[in-house]
Each structure stands twice: as C-alpha cells, then as structure tokens.
Design a protein around this motif. Structure first.
Motif, PDB file in Angstrom:
ATOM      1  N   GLY A 308      11.004  -7.340  14.205  1.00  0.00           N
ATOM      2  CA  GLY A 308      11.713  -6.070  14.215  1.00  0.00           C
ATOM      3  C   GLY A 308      11.340  -5.286  12.968  1.00  0.00           C
ATOM      4  O   GLY A 308      10.237  -5.418  12.440  1.00  0.00           O
ATOM      5  N   HIS A 309      12.270  -4.454  12.455  1.00  0.00           N
ATOM      6  CA  HIS A 309      11.934  -3.634  11.293  1.00  0.00           C
ATOM      7  C   HIS A 309      12.052  -4.455  10.010  1.00  0.00           C
ATOM      8  O   HIS A 309      12.891  -5.364   9.903  1.00  0.00           O
ATOM      9  CB  HIS A 309      12.786  -2.368  11.231  1.00  0.00           C
ATOM     10  CG  HIS A 309      14.262  -2.592  11.308  1.00  0.00           C
ATOM     11  ND1 HIS A 309      15.051  -2.749  10.188  1.00  0.00           N
ATOM     12  CD2 HIS A 309      15.097  -2.697  12.373  1.00  0.00           C
ATOM     13  CE1 HIS A 309      16.311  -2.917  10.547  1.00  0.00           C
ATOM     14  NE2 HIS A 309      16.371  -2.894  11.871  1.00  0.00           N
ATOM     15  N   TYR A 310      11.210  -4.127   9.049  1.00  0.00           N
ATOM     16  CA  TYR A 310      11.147  -4.897   7.811  1.00  0.00           C
ATOM     17  C   TYR A 310      10.542  -4.039   6.715  1.00  0.00           C
ATOM     18  O   TYR A 310       9.993  -2.963   6.972  1.00  0.00           O
ATOM     19  CB  TYR A 310      10.299  -6.167   8.002  1.00  0.00           C
ATOM     20  CG  TYR A 310       8.832  -5.894   8.251  1.00  0.00           C
ATOM     21  CD1 TYR A 310       7.906  -5.904   7.201  1.00  0.00           C
ATOM     22  CD2 TYR A 310       8.345  -5.615   9.527  1.00  0.00           C
ATOM     23  CE1 TYR A 310       6.561  -5.647   7.415  1.00  0.00           C
ATOM     24  CE2 TYR A 310       7.009  -5.369   9.756  1.00  0.00           C
ATOM     25  CZ  TYR A 310       6.115  -5.379   8.700  1.00  0.00           C
ATOM     26  OH  TYR A 310       4.778  -5.112   8.921  1.00  0.00           O
ATOM     27  N   HIS A 311      10.634  -4.509   5.478  1.00  0.00           N
ATOM     28  CA  HIS A 311       9.940  -3.898   4.352  1.00  0.00           C
ATOM     29  C   HIS A 311       8.633  -4.641   4.126  1.00  0.00           C
ATOM     30  O   HIS A 311       8.632  -5.857   3.909  1.00  0.00           O
ATOM     31  CB  HIS A 311      10.782  -3.971   3.078  1.00  0.00           C
ATOM     32  CG  HIS A 311      11.808  -2.900   2.979  1.00  0.00           C
ATOM     33  ND1 HIS A 311      12.785  -2.893   2.012  1.00  0.00           N
ATOM     34  CD2 HIS A 311      12.016  -1.782   3.724  1.00  0.00           C
ATOM     35  CE1 HIS A 311      13.547  -1.819   2.163  1.00  0.00           C
ATOM     36  NE2 HIS A 311      13.100  -1.142   3.198  1.00  0.00           N
ATOM     37  N   GLY A 312       7.517  -3.904   4.166  1.00  0.00           N
ATOM     38  CA  GLY A 312       6.220  -4.493   3.878  1.00  0.00           C
ATOM     39  C   GLY A 312       5.667  -3.949   2.575  1.00  0.00           C
ATOM     40  O   GLY A 312       6.072  -2.887   2.102  1.00  0.00           O
ATOM     41  N   LEU A 313       4.720  -4.670   2.017  1.00  0.00           N
ATOM     42  CA  LEU A 313       4.042  -4.234   0.800  1.00  0.00           C
ATOM     43  C   LEU A 313       2.833  -3.384   1.175  1.00  0.00           C
ATOM     44  O   LEU A 313       2.058  -3.745   2.064  1.00  0.00           O
ATOM     45  CB  LEU A 313       3.588  -5.447  -0.021  1.00  0.00           C
ATOM     46  CG  LEU A 313       4.669  -6.458  -0.385  1.00  0.00           C
ATOM     47  CD1 LEU A 313       4.076  -7.603  -1.209  1.00  0.00           C
ATOM     48  CD2 LEU A 313       5.824  -5.798  -1.119  1.00  0.00           C
ATOM     49  N   LEU A 314       2.677  -2.252   0.500  1.00  0.00           N
ATOM     50  CA  LEU A 314       1.554  -1.367   0.793  1.00  0.00           C
ATOM     51  C   LEU A 314       0.348  -1.810  -0.046  1.00  0.00           C
ATOM     52  O   LEU A 314      -0.023  -1.190  -1.030  1.00  0.00           O
ATOM     53  CB  LEU A 314       1.911   0.094   0.523  1.00  0.00           C
ATOM     54  CG  LEU A 314       1.091   1.110   1.306  1.00  0.00           C
ATOM     55  CD1 LEU A 314       1.788   2.461   1.337  1.00  0.00           C
ATOM     56  CD2 LEU A 314      -0.307   1.279   0.747  1.00  0.00           C
ATOM     57  N   ILE A 315      -0.236  -2.916   0.396  1.00  0.00           N
ATOM     58  CA  ILE A 315      -1.407  -3.498  -0.273  1.00  0.00           C
ATOM     59  C   ILE A 315      -2.649  -2.714   0.125  1.00  0.00           C
ATOM     60  O   ILE A 315      -2.822  -2.335   1.283  1.00  0.00           O
ATOM     61  CB  ILE A 315      -1.575  -4.974   0.140  1.00  0.00           C
ATOM     62  CG1 ILE A 315      -0.298  -5.767  -0.154  1.00  0.00           C
ATOM     63  CG2 ILE A 315      -2.786  -5.597  -0.534  1.00  0.00           C
ATOM     64  CD1 ILE A 315       0.009  -5.950  -1.600  1.00  0.00           C
ATOM     65  N   ALA A 344       1.058  -2.734   5.911  1.00  0.00           N
ATOM     66  CA  ALA A 344       2.481  -2.974   5.669  1.00  0.00           C
ATOM     67  C   ALA A 344       2.688  -4.477   5.819  1.00  0.00           C
ATOM     68  O   ALA A 344       2.967  -4.977   6.907  1.00  0.00           O
ATOM     69  CB  ALA A 344       3.340  -2.196   6.664  1.00  0.00           C
ATOM     70  N   TYR A 345       2.542  -5.189   4.712  1.00  0.00           N
ATOM     71  CA  TYR A 345       2.416  -6.647   4.726  1.00  0.00           C
ATOM     72  C   TYR A 345       3.663  -7.333   4.183  1.00  0.00           C
ATOM     73  O   TYR A 345       4.032  -7.142   3.034  1.00  0.00           O
ATOM     74  CB  TYR A 345       1.200  -7.031   3.873  1.00  0.00           C
ATOM     75  CG  TYR A 345       0.856  -8.498   3.834  1.00  0.00           C
ATOM     76  CD1 TYR A 345       1.149  -9.358   4.895  1.00  0.00           C
ATOM     77  CD2 TYR A 345       0.195  -9.031   2.724  1.00  0.00           C
ATOM     78  CE1 TYR A 345       0.794 -10.696   4.850  1.00  0.00           C
ATOM     79  CE2 TYR A 345      -0.160 -10.376   2.672  1.00  0.00           C
ATOM     80  CZ  TYR A 345       0.148 -11.207   3.736  1.00  0.00           C
ATOM     81  OH  TYR A 345      -0.197 -12.531   3.686  1.00  0.00           O
ATOM     82  N   HIS A 346       4.298  -8.135   5.026  1.00  0.00           N
ATOM     83  CA  HIS A 346       5.347  -9.039   4.568  1.00  0.00           C
ATOM     84  C   HIS A 346       4.778 -10.454   4.655  1.00  0.00           C
ATOM     85  O   HIS A 346       4.777 -11.073   5.718  1.00  0.00           O
ATOM     86  CB  HIS A 346       6.607  -8.920   5.417  1.00  0.00           C
ATOM     87  CG  HIS A 346       7.808  -9.614   4.826  1.00  0.00           C
ATOM     88  ND1 HIS A 346       7.766 -10.911   4.353  1.00  0.00           N
ATOM     89  CD2 HIS A 346       9.081  -9.188   4.625  1.00  0.00           C
ATOM     90  CE1 HIS A 346       8.952 -11.249   3.897  1.00  0.00           C
ATOM     91  NE2 HIS A 346       9.776 -10.218   4.050  1.00  0.00           N
ATOM     92  N   PRO A 347       4.280 -10.980   3.537  1.00  0.00           N
ATOM     93  CA  PRO A 347       3.725 -12.342   3.557  1.00  0.00           C
ATOM     94  C   PRO A 347       4.833 -13.368   3.724  1.00  0.00           C
ATOM     95  O   PRO A 347       6.019 -13.031   3.816  1.00  0.00           O
ATOM     96  CB  PRO A 347       3.043 -12.458   2.193  1.00  0.00           C
ATOM     97  CG  PRO A 347       3.763 -11.497   1.311  1.00  0.00           C
ATOM     98  CD  PRO A 347       4.226 -10.374   2.202  1.00  0.00           C
ATOM     99  N   CYS A 348       4.454 -14.639   3.759  1.00  0.00           N
ATOM    100  CA  CYS A 348       5.470 -15.682   3.885  1.00  0.00           C
ATOM    101  C   CYS A 348       6.441 -15.587   2.715  1.00  0.00           C
ATOM    102  O   CYS A 348       6.111 -15.068   1.645  1.00  0.00           O
ATOM    103  CB  CYS A 348       4.817 -17.055   3.979  1.00  0.00           C
ATOM    104  SG  CYS A 348       4.235 -17.765   2.435  1.00  0.00           S
ATOM    105  N   ASP A 349       7.645 -16.073   2.928  1.00  0.00           N
ATOM    106  CA  ASP A 349       8.728 -15.846   1.966  1.00  0.00           C
ATOM    107  C   ASP A 349       8.389 -16.374   0.573  1.00  0.00           C
ATOM    108  O   ASP A 349       8.732 -15.750  -0.443  1.00  0.00           O
ATOM    109  CB  ASP A 349      10.022 -16.492   2.467  1.00  0.00           C
ATOM    110  CG  ASP A 349      10.570 -15.815   3.722  1.00  0.00           C
ATOM    111  OD1 ASP A 349      10.064 -14.731   4.070  1.00  0.00           O
ATOM    112  OD2 ASP A 349      11.483 -16.380   4.352  1.00  0.00           O
TER     113      ASP A 349
END
Length: 496
Positions: A308-315, A344-349
């Motif tokens: 769903g929606h999330y915060h990703g890193l703008l790498i 828009a990258y959300h890597p593993c926690d």
C-alpha cells in the motif's frame, strides 16, 4: 555504486541442508557464445548472476574468468569450476590487467564498485568487446570528491560522460549497455509493458510502438505524468542488524555510496513548484535535476500492491534520468511533454535502521557491514514501475518475489539479488544476440525479449490498478495547506 573503505563485509555460509540441488528452472540455452566472458567484481550480484549465465548461455567454462578485488565469492566460483583472480582494478592498472583477457567478440560484464565504468567502456569499445554493467561507477572516491561539482559527480553526469562516447561514435560498434540490472534495467522494460497495457485498457490500442518517438507520443497521449520506481523490501533475517553495522539485501558498498550521493530525479514538463534546494544541469539532455542533500535523507510518498502507501527514500538511480529523457516529446527547441521519474525505495527494515544510523554519523560509513543472504528467513521484494496521472489513476507493473521462491529458482540468491541477476542475464543475452548495436540505455533495447528471458525468475509479475495519489489522507492527523489541483506535482519533500 559505493565505497569499499577497506571494511570487511561478513557473510554467513549456506547451511549444509540448503546445498542440495532443489532449483526448479530448466536449463534452456538462449544463446551460443563463442567469445570469452570476463566478470569484473563478484559480490552478491555477481554470485547471484553466475548460475543464471551458466544455465542459459552455451559456452565452455574455461572461457570464463572472474577478476575481483577480494576473496568474496571464491567458494561460489570454485563450486562451478570458474577461474577466480584477485586483482583490484585501479586507474593505473586496469588496462594492463584486462588487455590480455579481452579481444574482439568477447564480453566484459562489470558488476564491481569503485571501478570507473567510463574507462572500461572506452577500453571495450576500442577493442570491439561487448559490455554491460548495473550502474555507471566512478573510480574510488568519485561520488564524494568535493573538488568535482555535484552535477558532474551525479548519475546524470556519469551518464552524460558515456553518452558523449556515443555521440563521438555514431556508427554503432560493439553493444554496450550501461545500467542494466533490476533498477536500473528491468524497470525500463516494465514501464513499456505498463504503457502497452494502459493503451489497451484506455485507448483500446494493442499496437506496440516501434521507436523512441512513438513511445514518447504514447506516454503523452495517455497522460502519464509521473513514474515511480516503487520498491518495498520486507525480507527479515536473524541475526538482525547490530549497533555500528550496516546491513542490506544487496551490495552494502553500493547502497552507502548511492544513498550519500545528491538526490536526483527526472523533472517533468508539468511541474510548477521547483524545490528550494533544487539545481539544474547546464549540459546534456537536461531531463533531470538534483537536490543539494543526500538522496537517503529525502522521503517521498509512493505505493506498491502488497504494502500500500509508504514513505520511500529518493535514492539517485540512472533510470530516473533515462526514462524522463526517453519519453520527452519535443517541437523544435520546445519541450511539449516529459514525465517526472524517480526512485521511491523502502529497503528492508534493518537497512532503514542502518541508513538512519549512517545519517546520524554525518554519512560516515559504519565499521561493520553485512549482506543478508543465507540468514534471511522470510520476506518479499516488491519492485515495479508505478505510472500515475493517466485516466485510470495509477498503475503498478513489476515483480513480487519472495525469498523462498528465489531459493527454489537459483542458488546464491535472495529475492533482491535474483531480481538484479535476472535483469543482468536478460541484458547480457540480448547483447550477445545483437552484438553490434553500440552504446544503449536500457530504454533503447527490446523490452519483450529481455522480459522473456528474465520473467521466470521474477515471481509474481504483473500489473495492478490503484486510486492512490500522493495526497491520500494527507490531512490526517493534522490539516495541511496543500494545492490539491494536481496531486502529481513533485512537492512536499520530507527530510529524514
């Protein structure tokens, strides 16, 4: 991308019970290759790619050699009987080391960090050697050398250096494909497949564009304003991240390097709110901008089907630049259309924790680094192209691959590395089938053929529609002063 910094990267070995041949892929040979194959670098992506290359390319093993900077991957190479040479490449020795190993008709596959891609491309081009890498790298320290302007040391600058070689050699030459893994790489092909699917569902069209101008016209006709390279990695491992340790599901050096680079994105023609710390480029295609802060410090809102929606890193990533450039529609000197594109990258926690710790250290890398591989016990890497702004709202097309599926499909892989390895294999085979096409972006090559080769390794691949926009629930829990006239404009950055 990344920096070695002389730090040790730990890796746990595969338990004995996991070494049995449980892999389900057929050994289909896509191409017969007569030349030599030289792999430069043999980290997690190299180790993950080798089984696929051996499985799908018909060639003698004694014509393959690995040249790398340390002992990592030696056991994996010995498992397949591949020659393994430890010889770190530098500005001073790369020609002397590689010259005896490559000649016309051979292939150099560069999966290293801290080795200048432009230098290797120039060497290969002059000798008639095919080439592929997963990102355009500078020499060690090039990403953070403050004597070089941020524009020139950005991915935009690295790409323009390679494109300048193409401009000087307009008559083709050996096929050279920089930046072809999963993203950059497969993401460009998923954008095209998504556009074809959108054209079918919105316009009732099934014809596939045949050239760059037709693709760009289709994107404009469909009204695509924004492309996110939307990724959520949920893989989990035991032992977890420790204090003073950077962990990741792919190259640690690569992620530390690109996370510390200036934030970069392709800049669309519809954008009206230029970032206060944004900067343009005064050379090249001018399809992208950068921010004067590290990409891993910038959060953006995005969406994937499972998360769903999330915060990703703008790498920073090369596809953000090449996609915006490829789909530009011009009329004379004027730009009629160009989409915004960014990662828009959300890597593993545990990698998020690692990046948070890195930022708190003022972007000075941790003393210990570890790639999660055999210790992963669950999770999925969900990676795809999210196209937004068209008549149906949003459309995500990509791969949802679990670590359990990845381990059934190929050895020495997790979900993340196998997606990259699939892109590498598809690009290498396409290049071998088309050996005299010159320097190409991933966007320039046959998306259907590459996906045909890569898809068996990508788990659940397909498209999902969504009505999500970046303004979804933005007034909760506190009201915001937002311009709701266009939810696709790139604004409201968050700094991590």
């Amino acid at each position: 991308m990344g920096m070695h910094c002389g730090l040790k990267i730990d890796r746990l070995r595969v338990p004995e019970k996991q070494q049995r041949p449980v892999y389900e892929m057929e050994n289909k040979k896509h191409v017969k290759f007569q030349g030599r194959l030289v792999l430069v670098g043999f980290g997690s992506v190299g180790q993950g790619s080798l089984p696929l290359l051996l499985r799908h390319i018909e060639m003698p093993k004694d014509r393959i050699v690995i040249v790398t900077g340390d002992e990592r991957g030696k056991a994996e190479a010995e498992h397949y009987g591949i020659k393994f040479v430890v010889k770190p490449l530098t500005r001073d020795n790369y020609r002397a080391v590689l010259d005896p190993l490559i000649d016309k008709g051979d292939f150099l596959l560069n999966l290293s960090v801290d080795v200048g891609s432009a230098a290797l491309i120039d060497l290969c081009y002059g000798k008639g050697v095919m080439y592929l890498d997963t990102c355009i790298e500078p020499w060690l320290g090039g990403y953070t050398d403050q004597s070089i302007s941020p524009s020139r040391r950005s991915n935009y600058g690295q790409r323009e250096e390679v494109l300048e070689m193409r401009r000087k050699r307009p008559q083709g030459g050996p096929t050279v494909i920089p930046t072809h893994g999963a993203n950059p790489g497969l993401i460009s092909h998923w954008v095209k497949q998504a556009l074809v699917n959108l054209a079918r569902d919105i316009l009732g069209k099934t014809d596939i564009p045949q050239n760059r101008a037709q693709w760009a016209q289709l994107a404009m006709t469909l009204g695509v304003k924004v492309v996110h390279c939307a990724e959520r990695d949920t893989q989990v491992a035991n032992p977890r991240k420790q204090h003073g340790e950077f962990v990741n599901t792919w190259s640690v050096d690569g992620f530390v390097g690109e996370g510390s680079q200036p934030c970069e994105l392709g800049w669309g023609s519809h954008e009206k709110h230029f970032p206060h710390d944004g900067r343009g480029h005064d050379y090249g295609c001018k399809a992208a901008i950068y921010l004067t802060r590290p990409g891993a410090s910038v959060k953006v809102r995005s969406w994937t089907p499972d998360e769903g929606h999330y915060h990703g890193l703008l790498i920073t990533h090369s596809e953000a630049i090449s996609v915006s450039d490829y789909y530009t529609v011009r009329e004379g000197d004027s730009i009629l259309y160009r989409p915004t594109c960014h990662y828009a990258y959300h890597p593993c926690d545990d990698t998020v924790l690692s990046m948070h710790e890195l930022a708190g250290r003022n972007w000075v890398g941790q003393e210990k680094r570890r790639i999660f591989m055999d210790e992963i016990y669950d999770g999925v890497d969900e990676l795809g192209a999210l196209l937004m702004g068209h008549a149906k709202g949003g459309y995500w097309y990509g791969s949802r691959l679990s670590v359990h599926e990845a381990r059934k499909l190929a050895p020495f892989n997790n979900a993340t590395s196998l997606q990259v390895a699939a892109g590498v294999t598809g690009g290498v085979i396409w290049a071998m089938e088309n050996p005299e096409r010159g320097i190409l972006d991933p966007d320039d090559i046959d998306f259907q053929r590459v996906l045909e080769i890569a898809s068996p390794y990508l788990g659940k691949q397909g498209g999902v529609y969504t009505d999500w926009t970046p303004l979804h629930e933005r007034n909760h829990p506190f009201p915001e002063d937002l311009d709701t006239s266009d939810p696709w404009q790139f604004k409201n950055f968050r700094v991590m």
